[in-house]
Design an enzyme around this catalytic site. Structure first.
Site, PDB file in Angstrom:
ATOM      1  N   HIS A  95       0.917  -1.069   0.105  1.00  0.00           N
ATOM      2  CA  HIS A  95      -0.059   0.023  -0.048  1.00  0.00           C
ATOM      3  C   HIS A  95       0.642   1.287  -0.082  1.00  0.00           C
ATOM      4  O   HIS A  95       0.873   2.267  -0.662  1.00  0.00           O
ATOM      5  CB  HIS A  95      -0.906   0.091   1.202  1.00  0.00           C
ATOM      6  N   GLU A  96       1.618   1.104   0.985  1.00  0.00           N
ATOM      7  CA  GLU A  96       2.583   2.497   1.118  1.00  0.00           C
ATOM      8  C   GLU A  96       3.538   2.616  -0.141  1.00  0.00           C
ATOM      9  O   GLU A  96       3.975   3.697  -0.594  1.00  0.00           O
ATOM     10  CB  GLU A  96       3.452   2.311   2.518  1.00  0.00           C
ATOM     11  N   GLU A 148      -4.570   7.755  -2.909  1.00  0.00           N
ATOM     12  CA  GLU A 148      -5.098   6.431  -2.427  1.00  0.00           C
ATOM     13  C   GLU A 148      -5.320   5.638  -3.607  1.00  0.00           C
ATOM     14  O   GLU A 148      -5.322   4.239  -3.380  1.00  0.00           O
ATOM     15  CB  GLU A 148      -6.157   6.696  -1.359  1.00  0.00           C
TER      16      GLU A 148
END
Lengths: 504, 504
Positions: free
Chosen positions: B269-270, B299
């Site tokens: 995700h990061e 996002e």
């Protein structure tokens, strides 16, 4: 009238606090660059450092600051201030006068250059590639020379640089002090070399687990009274300590797999610096007095903990068992053998790994090279050769490469010319403080032998640490020991210690 | 005339670059606070953050900036600028107008408060002690309300906050979008709950070596094309990504010993966020356009990599063997079982560990609570109860403590009200981008199955990443996909995926 002074003081304190905040931010940026910041971010980071430094510089030299200092610095007004404010004003005035002579653009150029150069030095050192670093060093020397011209020369050109690290110190004084030191240490070193009682050291060079080294380093830091809620231990190519605030004083070390004490003594050394800054008194926090008073006094603390305590017999009578536990089967020797092993005196190439005695020769070499650069115009291109010649002359050995020679230290990449003498000054201050400590804490070595180190930290905090920059180095030495700096204490300390070890 | 414009532009670019440098410095200070800065340094650090933020704020809102923007923002002048300068001027103008409404003192108070509050939140979360955090949250809400009043309300009070993260987005639109999403997802979730083909998950909950987890996370980051010379992976309580410059985009993760995928999907995700910022085009570096265009688009990238790619069947057909190798004997199941296991849909307490489907319900809960705070005056003291009630209502479960409830997210401690909806927007953008990607890279899933992920990174860099803030979110979505944002894509993506997994 009183109200005007109060207002001026309030505004001055506010400005001073803002400047201190910039210093804290900059210290974080530097710490980060040195502990693993990604390579590709260096250029942008240097810009940011340049911007923040310029702003701190602008605040330090602003007209408003000048006006405030002129007002608060008047004899009568200054006399009416309390001790802290009085000192804060006079220190700021000194900084103002010095910085005011440097054009902001030139300062910014210097800051950006040195912050980049440190990364390039790291790379050059890793690749043993002096040529890639030389242009940066040339430029740093050039800018430093411009600074000297702007600030003005009193004595020799190099004196202007010395003053940054040890206020008031001159080349003439250092020539004398270092001359005296050399004249005593060289015969001592010869006698040691000729002794038939040479310590064994081979057992110190095995393969030592890095994790266990780290564990022991952390353990010893705790024993010294290092506060882990106000600091942390990381790794970097060149170990250092940095105080962001007394609540955050960080140290770094460097682990060598084949050397069980290199990282440890590096950690104790930086831990000594850190104890100093963790224990500056609360009233100074957030002011520019919240710092060590000079590099020499700072080094006296790191070298006191590293050598006077950390390389003492009582220390290892207490802690050798703890070390052995962490390296099962690797250190099965009597503690006396270990003690003698870590105090072996022999010429070596790397300053930070040198013994207490020859260490001072490493410093004298750097001191002479720096003098030659600024007083005699020696060029960056000549340094590897001069370096190697001096090592041959003073220590009888020649570095096989520049990584273990002229590229070994970070200092010049950061423009810190004039810093090196502080290390030997630190040794001298440390020996002199120790004499007083032994008098005022008569059971000192008994406490060390029991692993009760906190009374030492308390004594140092009480006598030295808490004052920050509230007193000058000479004021501190005079107050604590009752007399001015005297190199004889170091000579005596070394003679006593090494005549015992080498049975001279 | 042309010369005057050029001069103004040059000065404006210089100021903008300085502001960007402050942002970089601040990002380092925050990163450092979140990755292990000593507790006792927090107060002093918050002061430093306050000073730097104030200065950046002062530069952003200075009269000089106002004059430059007025001059460069004139219709004719603006039209004569190139694309980057035009956008830089108009974005800066927007920022100027917004910030100009906030008194600098109030801004400084807010910055210092939120930087302290984050540390207090961390402690409160660790000790499950909401009461210790509540006063800070109250104060943050209070200041945020003052900001809303100063900036002015258009629509509802909460709209003013939404605009910070997704420019132009309104509560009315979100009510509709989230309403629509809920009406489709709730029946799907029910069908899933009723399915007789529930994935097995017990095998995912063993004791997994943290070192091996880290090793695999690093491996996957490399596969994604994350550049380790322009970034690093650390640990923190709440995982995050921070772009200091495209040459230094850092991510953090959090390892759970009893969960083999938590840290991994956090890292991916990061890593998605980081790929965005590492690949912003060179011309934007050093300007305030060098950033993601909105939190929603940001996002979309993190959640695209985490879910669309990282939780896909082809991805694990390629990488499951690599994972198994790192945990010998612990993952001896068929890849299909693993794939189903990591895609299990079930109500859970922790947002960042929720499945793709119920995740949106976590967001809707936070969205409704934030609306209630700012549109209906709900108090900080009421939040734990409201939180728990909503979890019961939407997910059928009640947090056993506040640590797993209202204290779980960092956002509010930093004052980031209005951020949460970005996550669900991100899911929607990601689904819509994916549809285009599948069309333009027809062998997409074949490539994923072979572990050839770089063409995906290249496509995203080309279409999205390189633009930074050069285009608005809606401009990007329109240009890349040929139409405006449409939540139907997310619904379709989820239906297709989960009807397969649960054999509906």
């Amino acid at each position: 009238m009183a109200t005007n002074t109060e207002k001026a003081l309030e505004r001055f304190r506010e400005l001073n606090k803002t400047i201190k905040s910039y210093h804290e931010a900059l210290s974080v940026l530097y710490w980060d660059l040195r502990t693993g910041a990604p390579r590709k971010g260096v250029a942008s980071r240097s810009e940011a450092i340049g911007v923040l430094s310029s702003e701190a510089f602008r605040l330090t030299t602003s007209d408003e600051m000048g006006d405030l200092l002129a007002r608060l610095g008047e004899q009568e007004t200054l006399g009416s201030l309390d001790e802290i404010n009085r000192r804060l004003v006079s220190e700021s005035k000194k900084e103002y006068d010095k910085s005011k002579k440097i054009p902001p653009k030139l300062n910014e150029e210097y800051v950006i250059l040195t912050s980049k150069a440190e990364s390039y030095w790291e790379e050059a050192k890793e690749n043993d590639d002096y040529a890639s670093f030389q242009p940066y060093l040339e430029k740093i020397i050039d800018l430093t020379n411009q600074f000297i011209d702007l600030r003005g020369v009193n004595g020799t050109r190099y004196d202007t640089l010395l003053d940054d690290y040890e206020p008031g110190l001159t080349t003439a004084e250092l020539d004398e002090v270092f001359g005296g030191l050399r004249s005593k240490l060289v015969p001592l070193a010869s006698a040691i070399a000729a002794s038939s009682h040479q310590p064994e050291t081979a057992f110190l060079r095995q393969n030592y687990s890095q994790a266990a080294q780290k564990d022991f380093s952390l353990y010893i830091l705790k024993q010294m009274g290092y506060d882990f809620e106000a600091g942390r231990l990381d790794e970097s190519v060149h170990p250092f300590a940095t105080g962001l605030s007394p609540g955050d004083v960080r140290i770094t070390t460097r682990y060598l797999e084949d050397d069980v004490t290199s990282a440890l003594f590096g950690t104790i050394h930086e831990g000594g610096h850190a104890l100093y800054e963790q224990n500056i008194r609360q009233e100074l926090v957030g002011t520019t007095l919240c710092d060590g008073t000079s590099m020499g006094i700072h080094e006296s603390q790191s070298r006191f903990w590293e050598n006077v305590i950390g390389r003492s017999r009582p220390f290892w009578e207490r802690y050798f068992g703890e070390l052995q536990k962490r390296f099962p089967g690797q250190l099965d020797v009597p503690v006396e053998q270990f003690y003698r092993g870590i105090n072996v005196v022999q010429p070596s190439l790397i300053r930070i790994e040198a013994d207490e005695l020859t260490y001072n020769l490493h410093i004298i070499i750097r001191y002479e090279i720096e003098k030659a650069i600024f007083n005699n115009g020696v060029k960056a291109s000549e340094l590897p050769e001069i370096w190697n010649e001096k090592y041959k002359e003073y220590l009888g050995i020649v570095p096989p490469n520049n990584r273990e020679g002229v590229l070994q230290d970070v200092h010049w990449s950061g423009g810190a010319f004039g810093y090196f003498p502080s290390y030997s000054l630190g040794n001298m201050y440390a020996a002199q403080f120790t004499e007083t400590l032994e008098r005022e804490l008569p059971n000192l070595w008994e406490l060390v032998g029991k692993g009760d180190l906190l009374p030492i930290k308390t004594w140092l905090s009480d006598k030295i640490y808490q004052y920050g920059k509230l007193e000058t180095p000479s004021e501190i030495v005079q107050r604590v020991t009752g007399k001015p700096l005297d190199p004889a204490h170091l000579v005596q300390y070394l003679e006593t210690k090494y005549k015992d070890i080498y049975r001279l």
